[in-house]
Scaffold this active site. Structure first.
Site, PDB file in Angstrom:
ATOM      1  CD  GLU A   1       2.771  11.616  -1.622  1.00  0.00           C
ATOM      2  OE1 GLU A   1       2.973  12.849  -1.486  1.00  0.00           O
ATOM      3  OE2 GLU A   1       3.257  10.748  -0.887  1.00  0.00           O
TER       4      GLU A   1
ATOM      5  CB  THR B   1      -0.974  -0.004   1.194  1.00  0.00           C
ATOM      6  OG1 THR B   1      -1.814  -1.161   1.089  1.00  0.00           O
ATOM      7  CG2 THR B   1      -1.837   1.240   1.212  1.00  0.00           C
TER       8      THR B   1
ATOM      9  CG  HIS C   1      -4.065  -1.441  -1.713  1.00  0.00           C
ATOM     10  ND1 HIS C   1      -2.744  -1.575  -1.367  1.00  0.00           N
ATOM     11  CD2 HIS C   1      -4.203  -2.056  -2.903  1.00  0.00           C
ATOM     12  CE1 HIS C   1      -2.110  -2.241  -2.320  1.00  0.00           C
ATOM     13  NE2 HIS C   1      -2.984  -2.549  -3.263  1.00  0.00           N
TER      14      HIS C   1
END
Length: 109
Positions: free
Chosen positions: A26, A18, A52
């Site tokens: 990002e 994750t 996730h």
């Protein structure tokens, strides 16, 4: 293998971690706005919230997409998604700030 949960310490299974998915999200947001920034500017992450939703095993390719949804001064809001060859594996929201590289780095001790 360096992207597996068992390697990065976010779990004990050999699946895509994750934290690595969030890093891809990002990066997608950073790259999405980079061409629009002035010389000497960059963006830094301020918040990311994601789910996730599906595991990805070793050997799969994962990609991320970021869509800029709102600009509020130097705050940039994104919808982020991640997917492997079989479809979506994660989704979320991400906030980045436009910063001066020089000013920002002067605060780093």
């Amino acid at each position: 293998e360096e992207h597996l949960a068992s390697h990065v310490g976010s779990g004990d299974l050999d699946v895509f971690a994750t934290p690595m998915m969030m890093a891809l999200m990002e990066n997608a947001a950073m790259l999405a706005v980079a061409p629009e920034l002035e010389e000497g500017q960059s963006t830094v992450g301020g918040m990311i919230s994601s789910s996730h939703i599906k595991p990805t095993g070793l050997g799969k390719t994962v990609s991320a997409t970021a869509v800029l949804t709102k600009v509020d001064g130097r705050k940039l809001y994104f919808k982020v998604t991640a997917a492997d060859e079989e479809g979506a594996i994660g989704e979320g929201e991400h906030l980045r700030f436009i910063i001066s590289k020089e000013k920002f780095m002067s605060k780093v001790k």
